[in-house]
Design a protein around this motif. Structure first.
Motif, PDB file in Angstrom:
ATOM      1  N   THR A   1       8.673  42.401 -59.402  1.00 16.44           N
ATOM      2  CA  THR A   1       8.095  41.252 -60.104  1.00 16.44           C
ATOM      3  C   THR A   1       9.027  40.714 -61.183  1.00 16.44           C
ATOM      4  O   THR A   1       8.972  39.528 -61.506  1.00 16.44           O
ATOM      5  N   LEU A   2       9.859  41.582 -61.742  1.00 18.79           N
ATOM      6  CA  LEU A   2      10.836  41.156 -62.749  1.00 18.79           C
ATOM      7  C   LEU A   2      12.167  41.840 -62.447  1.00 18.79           C
ATOM      8  O   LEU A   2      12.368  42.999 -62.817  1.00 18.79           O
ATOM      9  N   PRO A   3      13.080  41.164 -61.749  1.00 19.14           N
ATOM     10  CA  PRO A   3      14.371  41.770 -61.426  1.00 19.14           C
ATOM     11  C   PRO A   3      15.098  42.249 -62.674  1.00 19.14           C
ATOM     12  O   PRO A   3      14.974  41.650 -63.756  1.00 19.14           O
ATOM     13  N   THR A   4      15.836  43.344 -62.532  1.00 19.28           N
ATOM     14  CA  THR A   4      16.525  43.939 -63.680  1.00 19.28           C
ATOM     15  C   THR A   4      17.474  42.940 -64.335  1.00 19.28           C
ATOM     16  O   THR A   4      17.569  42.879 -65.568  1.00 19.28           O
ATOM     17  N   GLY A   5      18.182  42.133 -63.557  1.00 15.50           N
ATOM     18  CA  GLY A   5      19.092  41.139 -64.136  1.00 15.50           C
ATOM     19  C   GLY A   5      18.375  40.139 -65.005  1.00 15.50           C
ATOM     20  O   GLY A   5      18.868  39.758 -66.088  1.00 15.50           O
ATOM     21  N   GLU A   6      17.197  39.699 -64.566  1.00 16.33           N
ATOM     22  CA  GLU A   6      16.409  38.749 -65.355  1.00 16.33           C
ATOM     23  C   GLU A   6      15.901  39.395 -66.637  1.00 16.33           C
ATOM     24  O   GLU A   6      15.877  38.758 -67.702  1.00 16.33           O
ATOM     25  N   LEU A   7      15.512  40.666 -66.546  1.00 17.07           N
ATOM     26  CA  LEU A   7      15.068  41.382 -67.745  1.00 17.07           C
ATOM     27  C   LEU A   7      16.192  41.469 -68.765  1.00 17.07           C
ATOM     28  O   LEU A   7      15.987  41.231 -69.965  1.00 17.07           O
ATOM     29  N   LEU A   8      17.393  41.825 -68.317  1.00 16.84           N
ATOM     30  CA  LEU A   8      18.526  41.948 -69.242  1.00 16.84           C
ATOM     31  C   LEU A   8      18.805  40.621 -69.929  1.00 16.84           C
ATOM     32  O   LEU A   8      19.139  40.571 -71.120  1.00 16.84           O
ATOM     33  N   SER A   9      18.673  39.515 -69.191  1.00 14.01           N
ATOM     34  CA  SER A   9      18.894  38.195 -69.783  1.00 14.01           C
ATOM     35  C   SER A   9      17.884  37.928 -70.889  1.00 14.01           C
ATOM     36  O   SER A   9      18.236  37.415 -71.965  1.00 14.01           O
ATOM     37  N   LEU A  10      16.611  38.281 -70.660  1.00 14.08           N
ATOM     38  CA  LEU A  10      15.577  38.088 -71.683  1.00 14.08           C
ATOM     39  C   LEU A  10      15.828  38.963 -72.908  1.00 14.08           C
ATOM     40  O   LEU A  10      15.607  38.536 -74.052  1.00 14.08           O
ATOM     41  N   LEU A  11      16.266  40.187 -72.671  1.00  9.10           N
ATOM     42  CA  LEU A  11      16.545  41.088 -73.801  1.00  9.10           C
ATOM     43  C   LEU A  11      17.719  40.586 -74.627  1.00  9.10           C
ATOM     44  O   LEU A  11      17.713  40.673 -75.874  1.00  9.10           O
ATOM     45  N   GLN A  12      18.732  40.023 -73.989  1.00  8.57           N
ATOM     46  CA  GLN A  12      19.908  39.524 -74.710  1.00  8.57           C
ATOM     47  C   GLN A  12      19.573  38.303 -75.566  1.00  8.57           C
ATOM     48  O   GLN A  12      20.194  38.076 -76.602  1.00  8.57           O
ATOM     49  N   LYS A  13      18.600  37.521 -75.126  1.00 10.59           N
ATOM     50  CA  LYS A  13      18.215  36.336 -75.899  1.00 10.59           C
ATOM     51  C   LYS A  13      17.625  36.702 -77.257  1.00 10.59           C
ATOM     52  O   LYS A  13      17.655  35.891 -78.192  1.00 10.59           O
ATOM     53  N   ALA A  14      17.096  37.926 -77.365  1.00 10.42           N
ATOM     54  CA  ALA A  14      16.472  38.346 -78.626  1.00 10.42           C
ATOM     55  C   ALA A  14      17.503  38.678 -79.695  1.00 10.42           C
ATOM     56  O   ALA A  14      17.167  38.733 -80.887  1.00 10.42           O
ATOM     57  N   GLY A  15      18.761  38.926 -79.300  1.00  5.64           N
ATOM     58  CA  GLY A  15      19.789  39.259 -80.284  1.00  5.64           C
ATOM     59  C   GLY A  15      20.833  40.195 -79.696  1.00  5.64           C
ATOM     60  O   GLY A  15      20.732  40.619 -78.546  1.00  5.64           O
ATOM     61  N   PRO A  16      21.853  40.515 -80.489  1.00  2.91           N
ATOM     62  CA  PRO A  16      22.931  41.398 -80.007  1.00  2.91           C
ATOM     63  C   PRO A  16      22.418  42.822 -79.763  1.00  2.91           C
ATOM     64  O   PRO A  16      21.807  43.435 -80.642  1.00  2.91           O
ATOM     65  N   ILE A  17      22.681  43.322 -78.560  1.00  6.47           N
ATOM     66  CA  ILE A  17      22.194  44.644 -78.165  1.00  6.47           C
ATOM     67  C   ILE A  17      23.230  45.708 -78.529  1.00  6.47           C
ATOM     68  O   ILE A  17      24.408  45.579 -78.196  1.00  6.47           O
ATOM     69  N   ARG A  18      22.779  46.757 -79.195  1.00 12.62           N
ATOM     70  CA  ARG A  18      23.650  47.876 -79.529  1.00 12.62           C
ATOM     71  C   ARG A  18      23.687  48.923 -78.410  1.00 12.62           C
ATOM     72  O   ARG A  18      24.726  49.462 -78.079  1.00 12.62           O
ATOM     73  N   GLU A  19      22.526  49.178 -77.824  1.00 12.33           N
ATOM     74  CA  GLU A  19      22.433  50.211 -76.781  1.00 12.33           C
ATOM     75  C   GLU A  19      21.312  49.866 -75.816  1.00 12.33           C
ATOM     76  O   GLU A  19      20.233  49.422 -76.243  1.00 12.33           O
ATOM     77  N   LEU A  20      21.575  50.054 -74.511  1.00 17.67           N
ATOM     78  CA  LEU A  20      20.576  49.758 -73.494  1.00 17.67           C
ATOM     79  C   LEU A  20      20.679  50.782 -72.368  1.00 17.67           C
ATOM     80  O   LEU A  20      21.764  51.041 -71.858  1.00 17.67           O
ATOM     81  N   THR A  21      19.541  51.382 -71.988  1.00 16.54           N
ATOM     82  CA  THR A  21      19.489  52.300 -70.846  1.00 16.54           C
ATOM     83  C   THR A  21      18.334  51.896 -69.936  1.00 16.54           C
ATOM     84  O   THR A  21      17.267  51.488 -70.422  1.00 16.54           O
TER      85      THR A  21
END
Length: 326
Positions: A287-307
């Motif tokens: 329902t939410l491809p991982t690539g699309e999720l990462l794009s939404l998370l990046q819009k919130a600000g600079p990411i320090r760590e992601l797993t």
């Protein structure tokens, strides 16, 4: 399996039923009987050198299969040949070629040093002295038992007892090893040691192993092939990766931002939990491809760590059992 090679185990339409006596009702002269069909026309082949996982919920028929294959039980129908023999008809010659370890039953003697039990097994299997010494030395080193040979079984921890049981089952160099819940109750260190040894034994001597267990980490670590049993029927036979691919529907992502004021905006249905330094969220890739999720998370600000982690394997197996109505 190489189709030109004769299978080490060949099972055709194996069936087994048990008659259970119910508790006698008040006023009744006799107890009622109930017939339970433990196995229903189960068929499979296992080639020499394979490591096969045999899984299913409690009561699926796994232990019944192992007991038939080891010659302890006689089936009601079907054909079985293992190591070229019919287990329950040629048991005396057959058991010299197999090893069996039941996680909740011990074959070694409780009150004597394990070395004395091994000496008796040497006589039972008529192992030549030279072969016995070589094999005992090899197994005690591989299983880290050298300092325990003079210790009675009752004075050992559970992990030590299981290692001692494995050694006893392999002294006569069996072609075929049946393991029924061998890691039950073991701590993490003992489980890892047992898995490493089984890989070593299989690779060095091409020992064929049939493993029944509820510990899916054992299956994932050891068995390229897995069979699923449910209600006495074989429901699946193939790779674990293919099986789990059908039920690998959930991912867990953890994200930490450089700034504390970063708040991701996500679609409805995504479970989000605030952690001490970031967020943990669960989502379904369909329902939410991982690539699309990462794009939404990046819009919130600079990411320090992601797993991003797949679903827990035990949860996937539980989902599979529910879907198969097991």
């Amino acid at each position: 399996m190489d189709r030109t090679e004769t299978p080490l185990i060949s099972v055709r339409e194996l069936s087994k039923r048990f008659i259970l006596r119910k508790k006698r009702e008040p006023g009744a002269l006799f107890r009622e009987k109930e017939t339970v069909q433990a196995l229903r026309e189960v068929s499979f082949d296992i080639a020499r050198g394979e490591l096969v996982g045999y899984i299913g919920p409690n009561g699926a028929g796994k232990s019944t299969t192992v007991k038939i294959l080891s010659g302890i039980l006689t089936p009601d129908g079907g054909e079985v040949r293992a190591c070229g023999k019919v287990p329950w008809k040629e048991r005396k010659s057959y058991v010299r070629r197999i090893g069996v370890v039941f996680g909740q039953r011990m074959q070694l003697w409780w009150d004597v040093p394990v070395l004395d039990s091994y000496t008796l097994l040497k006589e039972i299997y008529r192992i030549p002295e030279k072969s016995y010494r070589e094999r005992l030395g090899e197994l005690t080193e591989a299983l880290d038992l050298s300092g325990l040979l003079r210790t009675p079984l009752r004075q050992m921890s559970l992990g030590q007892r299981m290692r001692a049981e494995l050694c006893g089952s392999l002294l006569h160099r069996p072609e075929l090893l049946f393991l029924d819940e061998p890691t039950i109750g073991l701590d993490a260190v003992s489980k890892l040691a047992l898995r490493d040894f089984l890989k070593w034994e299989n690779q060095r001597y091409r020992t064929t192993v049939l493993l029944t267990t509820h510990d899916m980490e054992d299956i994932a670590a050891l068995c390229p092939r897995v069979m699923v049993l449910g209600h006495g029927r074989k429901l699946y036979d193939g790779t674990l990766q293919t099986l789990l691919g059908r039920y690998d529907r959930l991912r867990t992502a953890e994200v930490r931002y450089d700034r504390e004021d970063c708040v991701p905006v996500l679609p409805e249905g995504i479970r989000v939990e605030r952690t001490g330094e970031g967020y943990r969220l669960c989502y379904r890739p369909e329902t939410l491809p991982t690539g699309e999720l990462l794009s939404l998370l990046q819009k919130a600000g600079p990411i320090r760590e992601l797993t991003v982690q797949p679903q827990n394997i035990d949860r996937m197996i539980a989902d599979m059992y529910r879907e198969m109505d097991l």
